[in-house]
Design an enzyme around this catalytic site. Sequence first.
Site, short mmCIF file in Angstrom:
data_model
loop_
_atom_site.label_atom_id
_atom_site.label_comp_id
_atom_site.label_asym_id
_atom_site.label_seq_id
_atom_site.Cartn_x
_atom_site.Cartn_y
_atom_site.Cartn_z
N HIS A 299 -1.03 6.23 6.38
CA HIS A 299 -0.34 6.13 5.10
C HIS A 299 0.02 7.53 4.61
O HIS A 299 -0.61 8.51 5.01
CB HIS A 299 -1.21 5.44 4.04
CG HIS A 299 -1.32 3.96 4.21
ND1 HIS A 299 -2.19 3.40 5.11
CD2 HIS A 299 -0.67 2.93 3.61
CE1 HIS A 299 -2.09 2.07 5.05
NE2 HIS A 299 -1.16 1.77 4.15
N SER B 228 0.80 -1.22 0.00
CA SER B 228 0.00 0.00 0.00
C SER B 228 0.84 1.27 0.00
O SER B 228 0.38 2.31 -0.48
CB SER B 228 -0.93 0.01 1.22
OG SER B 228 -0.20 -0.11 2.43
#
Length: 359
Positions: A274, A67
Site C-alpha cells: 500500500h 484501503s
Amino acid sequence: MKMIFRLSKVRLAVSLTSIALLGGGLAAAPGSPATAGPIASGFASAGPIASGFASAAGEPYVALGDSYSSGVGTRSYIDDGSNCMRSPVAYASLVAAAKGYSLNFRACSGAVVADVTNSQLSALSTSTRYVTISIGGNDAGFVDVITECALPAWASDCAGAVAGAQNYIRNTLPGRLGTLYSRIRSAAPNAKVVVVGYPKLFMGEDCNALTWFSPEDEAALNDTAVLINNTTAARASAAGFTYVNPISRFTGHAVCDDPEWVNGLSNPIEESYHANAAGHRDGYTPLVSSPLTGAAVTADPSVVAAAKAAGPAQAAKQREYAALDRHIEPKVFQPPTRERLQKLADQRGVNLDAWLAKH
C-alpha cells in the site's frame, strides 16, 4: 532511505525460523496495538485544530472507498472503533486540512463495491460538495493474487490467479462500478466526484525478504493494475466523474525504489503493498486535489500537523458509523510461511531446505 519497517532481502541469511515468525508473529490483528501504532494516545493530546484548517463549517467532503483511500500503509490510524484503518495522513485528510473542508472519512480497509453501497453512501447528501473514491481492487481479489504471486515459482500459480482477477475486471466489475457510480450521483447530485486509480506496485525489483516475485510476476501484476485503472476510468467517464490515474506520478517510487512511496513486505503485515505516508503526501494529495479543488494541494508540515490534529474529531464522527463498519474485514497479504511452503514442497516433490539454502 527505505522505511524502517522494511524487511530487507538477504536470501541466504534468512532462517527457516524467521519464515515461521513472519507468518505468525508479525501478522497482528487489525485494530491491535501493533497495527494502530502510537497515534491513538498521541491524538488525544494533539491540541486544537490549527487555525484556518479543517473547520467544521467547511464545505462537505465525503471520502469513500477501500484501503487505498483509507490510508493503509501510512502506519497511523484514528481510533474509531472499527478495523477500517483510516489515517490522518491519508490524502483525504490532507486535502480536507489544507482546504478547510468538513471531511466525513468513510473509506474503509477491505471494502468492496457492496460495502460502499451498504455502509458508506449514507454519508452523501444534496449538500455534499466533494467526493473521492477508489474501489474495485478487493472485488477482483487483488490481495489474494499478490499472496499467490509472492510464492516461489515452483509453488505458485501466479498466472492463474492473475487471469482470474483480469477476467473479473473485464466481465463483472464494469457493471458493478456503473451501478455504484449512478447511486453516488443520485445521493450527491451537486458534488464534484473524483475517482482514484491504483499505482503499479513494482518497477522490476523485489528487495524484500521472504517474497519471490519474478520479473514476469511483477509485469503481470502491473498489467492488472493498468487493466483495472482503464476499466474504472471508462465507467467514471460514463458517469460524468473525473478519473485520476496515479501510475505516472508513482513511477520511480514503487516497491524497493528510492524514495519508495509503496511499501513492500512490511511489519505489521497489514502495511504491505500500500502507499506509505510519503505516497499519500507527495503522490496522491497533489494528484487528487487538482481536479477536486481546482488547484494542487501541497501537504507542507502545517497541513500535515493540522490533519493529525483533526484525528480525534474524525474518530468521534466515524464511531457513529461503527455498526455499519464492523462487518468489513481488511484484506491482508499473507506471506509465504514455512508451514505453507513445506506443504507445497511435499506436494511437488521439492526439497525445501535445499531450495532455501540456494535462495
